[in-house]
Design an enzyme around this catalytic site. Structure first.
Site, PDB file in Angstrom:
ATOM      1  N   HIS A  67       6.209  10.507   3.991  1.00 29.68           N
ATOM      2  CA  HIS A  67       6.250  11.968   4.042  1.00 29.68           C
ATOM      3  C   HIS A  67       5.559  12.589   2.817  1.00 29.68           C
ATOM      4  CE1 HIS A  67       8.982  15.494   5.451  1.00 29.68           C
ATOM      5  NE2 HIS A  67       7.904  15.975   4.839  1.00 29.68           N
ATOM      6  N   ASP A 113       8.516  13.675   0.448  1.00 33.80           N
ATOM      7  CA  ASP A 113       8.258  15.082   0.823  1.00 33.80           C
ATOM      8  C   ASP A 113       7.506  15.796  -0.300  1.00 33.80           C
ATOM      9  OD1 ASP A 113       8.079  17.327   2.376  1.00 33.80           O
ATOM     10  OD2 ASP A 113      10.208  17.831   2.317  1.00 33.80           O
ATOM     11  N   HIS A 156      11.738  17.596  11.506  1.00 31.09           N
ATOM     12  CA  HIS A 156      12.252  18.481  10.452  1.00 31.09           C
ATOM     13  C   HIS A 156      13.436  19.219  11.078  1.00 31.09           C
ATOM     14  CE1 HIS A 156      11.672  21.570   7.134  1.00 31.09           C
ATOM     15  NE2 HIS A 156      12.458  22.204   7.976  1.00 31.09           N
ATOM     16  N   HIS A 172      13.865  13.834   5.763  1.00 33.44           N
ATOM     17  CA  HIS A 172      14.690  14.416   4.677  1.00 33.44           C
ATOM     18  C   HIS A 172      16.133  14.783   5.045  1.00 33.44           C
ATOM     19  CE1 HIS A 172      13.098  17.966   6.663  1.00 33.44           C
ATOM     20  NE2 HIS A 172      11.942  17.963   6.016  1.00 33.44           N
ATOM     21  N   ASP A 228       6.444  18.876  10.967  1.00 32.90           N
ATOM     22  CA  ASP A 228       7.159  19.119   9.713  1.00 32.90           C
ATOM     23  C   ASP A 228       6.726  20.406   9.014  1.00 32.90           C
ATOM     24  OD1 ASP A 228       9.034  18.298   7.594  1.00 32.90           O
ATOM     25  OD2 ASP A 228       7.213  18.257   6.403  1.00 32.90           O
TER      26      ASP A 228
END
Ligand SMILES: [Zn+2]
Ligand SMILES: [Zn+2]
Length: 418
Positions: free
Chosen positions: A51, A299, A172, A226, A145
């Protein structure tokens, strides 16, 4: 021409165990032998990030494929998944191949494009996922995402679609109806105290629960990006126990940074999902250790100053992560994971989830020489101005972390050394 052979690594502790020398021939490990002269360093397989946001094309002022690749190599990564929310969005085979080409030109890590689930991330019409899968970019991970695939019917169709080529939808998880526009942090005592509009943890877990049901129904793979709440962890744990094909990642910042940090209104701590209270942090740590959460993913979300340096409510969401991920994980959970556990959650598992054949291997003869050397005893203080990223939204600035990356090798070629 005779093959190029050299002893790339001398005396490094293999995943924290015995010291070894590693010989490499034409980018492939050709011998792993006991060493009599330990270097004090640890050797791990090259890290894989599921990510990463690279911002190219479209926002080259915040990050390019080259600058992001440089930061990734400095963080010990040999492969990164580049999220699709660029401008234009990666939603066709041609655009995916363009990202792949940019990554090859940079040549520091394997940049694997993620394809959009819906055209333009608009959440209305499925993107050309099969064409992206068949392209030279060989896309297997699809994600909108930045946005949630909120429409259950569309998510169901996407899951049915990617099953044919063993693709996975990285979600997400954020119910749009529960996270109204303008909400900027976790809804709870801190948001009330600061007068900031928040959104609740259940905005995440209701989508996780829905997607578990869709994955169960379609027999297809869902990956939860996440994960940040205890409730999401409980749902994933139960789903895995029931045999549902679900995997999950947690970011380094959700393993350590608490929602209390918002009291200074510093926008560097504005991120989506938001920083959570300690009970959520403890839950995601436990889940990573017990395997409920499969992987750590950064992320990494670079932002130019003019997007981040605003009042908290107006600032962009996101924080840097590539250069600090390994040290944060080692600092927070090193004593519980060990180096073999770190290699599992930062290399083997993410490579398996993403279907990246050349990464996440054990360090053994015949495997590509994707390696990272770490000094486990060294500590460093993060300096955002020393970052290889083009952006400076680094929440770790000024923190002391344990474990320093000394060198990274991609197929036997050094991509970073310090
Ligand atoms: Zn996201
Ligand atoms: Zn993201």
């Amino acid at each position: 021409m005779s093959p190029e052979k050299n002893t790339l690594v001398k005396g490094a502790s293999l995943l924290g165990g015995d010291a070894v020398d590693i010989e490499v021939t034409d980018g492939v490990i050709s011998a792993v032998t006991p060493s009599t002269t330990p270097s004090g360093l640890v050797v791990l397989p090259g890290l894989v990030d599921l990510h990463t946001h690279l911002r190219e094309p479209g926002r080259e002022d915040a990050e390019t494929v080259l600058s992001g690749s440089t930061a990734a190599a400095a963080g010990g990564f040999t492969a990164i998944l580049a999220m699709a929310n660029t401008s234009p969005v990666t939603d066709t085979a041609e655009k995916a191949e363009h990202v792949l080409d940019l990554g090859r030109a940079a040549g520091l890590v394997d940049v694997q494009p993620v394809g959009a689930v819906t055209k333009g991330l608009a959440g209305e019409e499925l993107a050309e996922m099969a064409l992206m899968a068949d392209s030279a970019a060989r896309v297997r991970v699809f994600s909108d995402d930045g946005k949630c695939v909120g429409d259950a019917r569309l998510m169901r169709r996407a899951l049915e679609y990617v099953k044919a080529f063993d693709g996975v939808i990285s979600q997400h998880s954020q119910d749009p109806a529960l996270a109204p526009h303008g909400a900027c942090c976790h809804e709870g005592p801190i948001s009330a105290q600061l007068g900031l509009p928040g959104w609740p943890g259940i905005a995440e877990s209701v989508i996780v629960a829905r997607d578990v049901e869709l994955a169960r129904h379609t027999g297809s793979r869902v990956h939860v990006a996440h994960v940040s709440t205890a409730a999401s962890v409980e749902i994933i744990r139960a789903a895995k126990a029931a045999g549902v094909a679900i995997t999950a990642e947690v970011t380094p910042h959700h393993l350590l940074l608490e929602t209390d940090l918002l009291v200074g209104y510093d926008p560097v701590y504005k991120v989506n999902p938001p920083l959570r209270p300690i009970e959520d942090i403890l839950a995601v740590r436990e889940a990573l250790v017990d395997g409920t959460i499969d992987a750590v993913a950064t992320d990494h979300a670079p932002h130019a100053r003019h997007d981040k340096d605003h009042a908290f409510v107006d600032a962009a969401f996101g924080m840097l992560g590539l250069e600090t991920a390994l040290s944060v994980v080692w600092t927070v959970l090193g004593d519980r994971l060990g180096w073999d556990g770190v290699a599992q959650v930062m290399s083997a598992n993410p490579a398996r989830i993403a279907g990246l054949a050349g990464h996440g291997h054990s360090i053994e003869v015949g495997a590509p020489a994707n390696l990272v050397l770490v000094d486990p005893a060294a500590r460093w203080t993060v300096d955002r101005d020393a970052s290889r990223s083009l952006s400076r939204n680094n929440p770790w600035h000024g923190r002391e972390l344990a474990g320093v990356v000394r060198a990274t090798y991609l197929r036997g070629t050094e991509t970073f050394s310090a």
